[in-house]
Enzyme design. Structure first.
Site, PDB file in Angstrom:
ATOM      1  N   THR A  59      21.243  15.978   7.911  1.00 45.22           N
ATOM      2  CA  THR A  59      21.572  17.391   8.119  1.00 45.22           C
ATOM      3  C   THR A  59      22.234  17.668   9.646  1.00 45.22           C
ATOM      4  OG1 THR A  59      20.270  19.338   9.123  1.00 45.22           O
ATOM      5  CG2 THR A  59      19.075  17.360   9.215  1.00 45.22           C
TER       6      THR A  59
ATOM      7  N   SER B   4      12.796  20.179  15.108  1.00 44.45           N
ATOM      8  CA  SER B   4      11.614  20.420  14.293  1.00 44.45           C
ATOM      9  C   SER B   4      11.198  18.844  13.657  1.00 44.45           C
ATOM     10  CB  SER B   4      11.879  21.192  12.858  1.00 44.45           C
ATOM     11  OG  SER B   4      12.595  20.402  12.037  1.00 44.45           O
TER      12      SER B   4
ATOM     13  N   TYR C  51      10.819  18.109  10.938  1.00 43.62           N
ATOM     14  CA  TYR C  51      11.536  17.940   9.766  1.00 43.62           C
ATOM     15  C   TYR C  51      12.932  17.258   9.873  1.00 43.62           C
ATOM     16  CZ  TYR C  51      15.560  18.999   6.695  1.00 43.62           C
ATOM     17  OH  TYR C  51      16.667  18.835   6.177  1.00 43.62           O
ATOM     18  N   HIS C  52      13.619  17.876  10.853  1.00 45.33           N
ATOM     19  CA  HIS C  52      15.053  17.375  11.440  1.00 45.33           C
ATOM     20  C   HIS C  52      14.709  16.022  12.039  1.00 45.33           C
ATOM     21  CE1 HIS C  52      16.174  21.786  11.304  1.00 45.33           C
ATOM     22  NE2 HIS C  52      17.136  21.454  10.623  1.00 45.33           N
TER      23      HIS C  52
ATOM     24  N   LYS D  29      14.971  13.300   9.384  1.00 43.57           N
ATOM     25  CA  LYS D  29      16.336  12.998   8.964  1.00 43.57           C
ATOM     26  C   LYS D  29      16.948  12.140  10.034  1.00 43.57           C
ATOM     27  CE  LYS D  29      16.710  15.794   5.261  1.00 43.57           C
ATOM     28  NZ  LYS D  29      17.068  15.107   4.004  1.00 43.57           N
TER      29      LYS D  29
ATOM     30  N   TYR E  16      16.117  36.086  14.522  1.00 44.64           N
ATOM     31  CA  TYR E  16      14.851  35.595  15.655  1.00 44.64           C
ATOM     32  C   TYR E  16      15.509  35.789  17.017  1.00 44.64           C
ATOM     33  CZ  TYR E  16      12.325  33.945  11.678  1.00 44.64           C
ATOM     34  OH  TYR E  16      11.625  33.645  10.495  1.00 44.64           O
TER      35      TYR E  16
HETATM   36  N1  USQ Z   1      16.128  32.512  11.569  1.00 48.85           N
HETATM   37  C1  USQ Z   1      16.309  33.810  11.731  1.00 48.85           C
HETATM   38  N2  USQ Z   1      15.545  34.515  11.413  1.00 48.85           N
HETATM   39  C2  USQ Z   1      14.911  34.322   9.967  1.00 48.85           C
HETATM   40  C3  USQ Z   1      15.021  32.916   9.549  1.00 48.85           C
HETATM   41  C4  USQ Z   1      15.588  31.993  10.496  1.00 48.85           C
HETATM   42  O1  USQ Z   1      16.837  34.239  12.944  1.00 48.85           O
HETATM   43  O2  USQ Z   1      14.464  34.991   9.161  1.00 48.85           O
HETATM   44  C5  USQ Z   1      17.088  31.454  12.697  1.00 48.85           C
HETATM   45  C6  USQ Z   1      16.168  30.162  13.037  1.00 48.85           C
HETATM   46  O3  USQ Z   1      15.607  30.449  14.151  1.00 48.85           O
HETATM   47  C7  USQ Z   1      17.560  29.290  13.222  1.00 48.85           C
HETATM   48  C8  USQ Z   1      18.397  29.687  12.260  1.00 48.85           C
HETATM   49  O4  USQ Z   1      18.177  30.892  11.666  1.00 48.85           O
HETATM   50  O5  USQ Z   1      17.877  29.371  14.482  1.00 48.85           O
HETATM   51  C9  USQ Z   1      18.670  28.692  10.954  1.00 48.85           C
HETATM   52  O6  USQ Z   1      17.246  28.666  10.539  1.00 48.85           O
HETATM   53  P1  USQ Z   1      17.201  28.544   8.819  1.00 48.85           P
HETATM   54  O7  USQ Z   1      15.844  28.637   8.330  1.00 48.85           O
HETATM   55  O8  USQ Z   1      18.289  29.220   8.088  1.00 48.85           O
HETATM   56  O9  USQ Z   1      17.771  26.917   8.636  1.00 48.85           O
HETATM   57  P2  USQ Z   1      17.120  25.442   9.395  1.00 48.85           P
HETATM   58  O10 USQ Z   1      15.634  25.661   9.421  1.00 48.85           O
HETATM   59  O11 USQ Z   1      18.131  25.046  10.306  1.00 48.85           O
HETATM   60  O12 USQ Z   1      17.301  24.646   7.917  1.00 48.85           O
HETATM   61  C10 USQ Z   1      18.087  24.784   6.765  1.00 48.85           C
HETATM   62  C11 USQ Z   1      17.608  24.090   5.529  1.00 48.85           C
HETATM   63  C12 USQ Z   1      17.460  22.572   5.989  1.00 48.85           C
HETATM   64  C13 USQ Z   1      18.803  22.021   6.313  1.00 48.85           C
HETATM   65  C14 USQ Z   1      19.484  22.745   7.597  1.00 48.85           C
HETATM   66  C15 USQ Z   1      20.887  22.439   7.998  1.00 48.85           C
HETATM   67  O13 USQ Z   1      16.392  24.613   5.208  1.00 48.85           O
HETATM   68  O14 USQ Z   1      16.999  21.835   4.860  1.00 48.85           O
HETATM   69  O15 USQ Z   1      18.750  20.720   6.681  1.00 48.85           O
HETATM   70  O16 USQ Z   1      19.282  24.327   7.194  1.00 48.85           O
HETATM   71  S1  USQ Z   1      21.177  22.699   9.731  1.00 48.85           S
HETATM   72  O17 USQ Z   1      20.727  24.108   9.976  1.00 48.85           O
HETATM   73  O18 USQ Z   1      22.691  22.618   9.825  1.00 48.85           O
HETATM   74  O19 USQ Z   1      20.374  21.858  10.512  1.00 48.85           O
END
Ligand code: USQ
Length: 396
Positions: A144, A179, A181-182, A185, A254
């Protein structure tokens, strides 16, 4: 080519299986179907009504005239993994079969340990199975972009040159995940690099951004639909904003909403994984692909969803920033590089705006499945407190 996909029942595993079958590859898959259970555990379900694995395999047979060999089992069971790799001896293993939610890993100590133990164990089992049963197999490992975190410098594609106290070296780009999770990876990446150094395992480590979309050309009938999650644990920000807009709920970036991430359409993610499979790393080679197309802040996403809702669904959506339940930088520099896939012929084919029309139209079709699970859409957890289920106050 013979390709084994782990996590073949998942959001990207299933469309990848269809895509590779349609391109004439011989495809097999592993899954323990646990994502379906874990999503139910948080009281949610997929917005799209996905077929059972049995029905999916029957549909492949009936409509494509092909066979998908399916092994139901847990990648944490060594003998199971070894037997499947021994039987298949694939040209490539695409390893997608891991717990993929950052919020899930942050629920409590049990979910943190479960995530790290399962993710790291599955990757180690696959590495050892390749070594013992099929040493020429090329591993395409799903990592990721979040492994790198959000440093105040450009993010290199895996490796970069550093000069320190007068000496230079080419070293892995620093990892600063935010996190459990991250971090799982990150540990995987370390293990894949070590297997490559110890045994010469051919490996492509894919640092993937957030994937979006409900469609690819291969998902062209109801039995072929892939899942689409929208609750606060399993749904990405974009998925959640789309569902909030359809249901007339406020969109919830958020905190300040200036967190930036890289994004890629599901169809383009299939394109890049296919390029990785069809242009394998050579024996002894370890390569990294930063896999994303466009980068947006969470507020950019919310604003694009508001515009698409107005233009495509003809109603107004509102943005109400909620407080941030995650510990992360809310405002930061973000400039990751991505050249390696372009060198293999990768071309960005879908923009986020195009996909938003499809996502919103598809969600409208399944509105009753969203209405019935309305209570899981707004954020309720707070990972900054010991009791992370404290309810959040959402204005409006
Ligand atoms: N966020 C909001 N509002 C929401 C949900 C999330 O502002 O209702 C924010 C989070 O705080 C974060 C961002 O959106 O700053 C991204 O969160 P996300 O839930 O869209 O994605 P993330 O947790 O980063 O994880 C997702 C996938 C994961 C993958 C990753 C790629 O679930 O499997 O590895 O994206 S990356 O984001 O490039 O790490």
């Amino acid at each position: 080519m013979k390709v084994l996909i782990t996590g073949v029942d998942g959001y990207s595993g299933w469309p990848l299986a269809l895509h590779l079958l349609n391109r004439g590859h011989d495809v097999s898959g592993i899954d323990n179907l646990i994502t379906r259970k874990r999503v139910a555990e948080v009281g949610s379900h997929s917005a799209t009504p996905i077929a059972s694995m049995t029905r999916r395999i029957q549909a492949v047979h009936k409509h494509l005239g092909k066979t998908l060999r399916f092994y139901r089992g847990d990648l944490c069971r060594w003998e199971f993994v070894r037997q499947v790799v021994r039987k298949e001896r694939p040209d490539a293993i695409v390893h997608l079969g891991e717990q993929r939610s950052a919020p899930y890993s942050m629920i409590d100590v049990h979910h943190a340990v479960e995530t790290q133990v399962q993710n790291v164990t599955s990757t180690l089992h696959i590495l050892y199975a390749i070594r013992e049963e099929s040493p020429k197999t090329h591993l395409v490992k799903m990592g990721t972009m979040g492994e790198y975190g959000t440093p105040n410098i450009d993010i290199a594609e895996g490796f970069f040159e550093v000069e320190y106290l007068g000496r230079k070296d080419r070293v892995p780009f620093p990892r600063q995940a935010s996190s459990w999770y991250h971090w799982s990876k990150v540990f995987d990446t370390g293990d894949v690099m070590l297997a490559n150094r110890l045994w010469g395992t051919a490996a492509t480590d894919v640092m993937q951004g957030v994937i979006y979309g409900t469609r690819t050309p291969d998902i062209d009938r109801p039995e072929f639909l892939t899942r689409f999650d929208f609750d606060e644990v399993w749904g990405t920000a974009l998925n959640r904003f789309c569902v909030q807009a359809v249901l007339g709920l406020p969109l919830t970036p958020y905190g300040k909403g200036r967190q930036r991430r890289g994004f890629i359409a599901l169809e383009d993610s299939m394109q890049s994984l296919t390029l990785a499979v069809e242009n394998p790393a050579s024996q002894g080679e370890y390569r990294v692909f930063n896999q994303f197309d466009e980068s947006y802040s969470v507020t950019d996403l919310a604003q694009m969803v508001v515009t698409a809702t107005r233009e495509d669904l003809h109603h107004e959506a509102e943005i109400h920033n909620s407080y941030n339940p995650r510990v992360e930088a809310e405002e930061h520099y973000y400039n990751p590089h991505h050249e390696n896939l372009l060198k293999l012929g990768y071309r960005h084919s879908r923009t986020l705006r195009q996909s938003l029309t499809e996502i919103l139209t598809d969600l409208e079709k399944f509105r009753s499945r969203l209405e019935s699970h309305r209570e899981v859409v707004m954020p309720r957890m707070d990972f900054r407190t010991p009791d992370n289920r404290k309810p959040l106050h959402i204005p409006g």
